[in-house]
Scaffold this active site. Structure first.
Site, PDB file in Angstrom:
ATOM      1  N   ASP A  88     -34.458  -8.849  13.789  1.00 52.40           N
ATOM      2  CA  ASP A  88     -33.621 -10.053  13.794  1.00 52.40           C
ATOM      3  C   ASP A  88     -34.292 -11.196  14.554  1.00 52.40           C
ATOM      4  O   ASP A  88     -34.373 -11.157  15.780  1.00 52.40           O
ATOM      5  CB  ASP A  88     -32.274  -9.704  14.433  1.00 52.40           C
ATOM      6  CG  ASP A  88     -31.337 -10.884  14.532  1.00 52.40           C
ATOM      7  OD1 ASP A  88     -31.481 -11.831  13.730  1.00 52.40           O
ATOM      8  OD2 ASP A  88     -30.456 -10.860  15.410  1.00 52.40           O
ATOM      9  N   ASN A  93     -32.877  -9.244  22.104  1.00 54.47           N
ATOM     10  CA  ASN A  93     -32.809  -7.929  22.746  1.00 54.47           C
ATOM     11  C   ASN A  93     -32.957  -6.796  21.738  1.00 54.47           C
ATOM     12  O   ASN A  93     -32.562  -6.924  20.571  1.00 54.47           O
ATOM     13  CB  ASN A  93     -31.489  -7.753  23.486  1.00 54.47           C
ATOM     14  CG  ASN A  93     -31.428  -8.530  24.779  1.00 54.47           C
ATOM     15  OD1 ASN A  93     -31.150  -9.723  24.774  1.00 54.47           O
ATOM     16  ND2 ASN A  93     -31.696  -7.859  25.894  1.00 54.47           N
ATOM     17  N   THR A 273     -29.420 -13.319   9.573  1.00 50.40           N
ATOM     18  CA  THR A 273     -28.282 -13.957   8.905  1.00 50.40           C
ATOM     19  C   THR A 273     -28.616 -14.030   7.427  1.00 50.40           C
ATOM     20  O   THR A 273     -29.583 -14.681   7.045  1.00 50.40           O
ATOM     21  CB  THR A 273     -28.009 -15.367   9.454  1.00 50.40           C
ATOM     22  OG1 THR A 273     -27.706 -15.279  10.843  1.00 50.40           O
ATOM     23  CG2 THR A 273     -26.836 -16.019   8.735  1.00 50.40           C
TER      24      THR A 273
END
Length: 353
Positions: A88, A93, A273
């Site tokens: 992502d 993280n 996304t």
């Protein structure tokens, strides 16, 4: 001396190799819910909130995107424990489920067991990642993380103690963030940053190739690019903020007409996304131009049979026009409709001017 030359040659050859992580295009959470007849109930209970991911609140945010489908395998610990993760670029993280998590979402995913790793170390900080539908809470720890055959030593990551309900329907176990340390929860050094610091990649860059239809063929490449995946020259676009992969977009046009981002706007390139989101007025205008209709949940769709007649959309970035055909900007669905765009991204969040 000969032994040292052989070792040195092996190290040089290794450093020149690309680190490849195959990605699988699997079933999305939405498709799983649709198969069970639960999608409409889910969407009513948890409306899509794309803006949540990009608001700086002191804790890292993730969007409850039910259409994510690309994931790859990494391993953590000694001996290694394997997990599927979404790579992502919109978060920073790394986190995975743990044996200490009793949420429904953890019961049908692989769970990390710290007691089975000889290199595991507990951290002193807790971790909270906010979703549009709830949150993931847990703790920070460190261990060896293996990505594409290379081992990142002492990587700090999160192990979950609780997870939002919608995660139970996602194929991937966790998230591996590829954005910058500036937006990482607890200022954790991201995995890719540590790859660079530990000199595990040839170049300080990564690239992503996503196949549109085939389950196989997608990849994340660390340390370079693969010219087999593109033609012409790569266009380099300067970042406007080293937080997300944020850039300035000049305009969005259809048939030569500006339909969004008039006068320029800020944009984020985000592999986490799956839909195009933007200011409500701009997105509604774009949907109108391509012939998409919006349902009561804000989902914009088109009929599969209309794709061939839909217009191209041109995104101009740093003066370079990137024209995208409908076959590429429409997301495939197994249920007869195709996703296009999603309204509701407040422009003030990224473009205060």
């Amino acid at each position: 001396m000969m032994k040292w030359l052989i070792v040195l040659s092996a190290l040089v050859a290794f450093s020149e190799c690309l680190v490849r992580i195959p990605l699988i295009k699997g079933k999305t959470a939405k498709e799983s819910l649709q198969e069970k007849g639960l999608w409409e109930e889910y969407r009513k209970q948890f409306p899509y909130q794309p803006l949540v991911k990009f608001i700086q609140t002191g804790t890292e945010s993730m969007t409850n995107d039910a259409d994510l489908s690309y994931y790859g395998v990494i391993s953590i610990g000694t001996p290694p424990q394997s997990f599927t993760v979404i790579f992502d670029t919109g978060s920073s993280n790394l986190w995975i489920p743990s044996v200490y998590c009793n949420s429904q979402a953890c019961q049908n995913h692989r769970k990390f067991n710290p007691q089975q790793s000889s290199t595991f170390k507990w951290g002193s900080e807790s971790l909270s990642i906010q979703y549009g539908t709830g949150s993931m809470t847990g703790y920070l720890a460190s261990d060896t993380v293996e990505v594409g055959g290379i081992s990142v030593a002492n990587q700090v990551f999160g192990i979950s103690q609780s997870e939002a309900p919608f995660m139970a329907h996602m194929a991937a176990d966790g998230i591996l963030g590829l954005a910058f340390q500036s937006i990482a929860s607890d200022n954790v050094v991201p995995v890719f940053d540590n790859m660079i610091k530990q000199q595990l990649v040839q170049q300080p860059l990564f690239s992503v190739y996503l196949s549109s239809k085939s389950q196989q063929g997608s990849e994340v490449l660390f340390g370079g690019t693969d010219s087999n995946y593109y033609t012409g020259q790569i266009e380099w676009i300067p970042l406007t903020s080293a937080t997300y992969w944020q850039i300035k977009m000049d305009s969005v046009t259809i048939n030569g007409q500006t339909v969004a981002c008039s006068g320029g706007c800020q944009a984020i390139i985000d592999t986490g996304t799956s839909l195009i989101v933007g200011p409500t007025g701009d997105i509604n205008n774009m949907n109108s131009w391509v012939g998409a209709s919006t349902n009561q949940y804000g989902e914009a769709t088109v009929n599969c049979q209309n794709i061939q007649s839909m217009p191209d959309v041109t995104f101009t970035l740093n003066g370079q026009a990137f024209t995208v055909p409908a076959s590429a900007y429409v997301s495939q669905s197994y249920y007869g409709l195709q996703h296009w765009l999603w309204p509701g991204w407040l422009s003030a969040a990224l473009d205060p001017g």
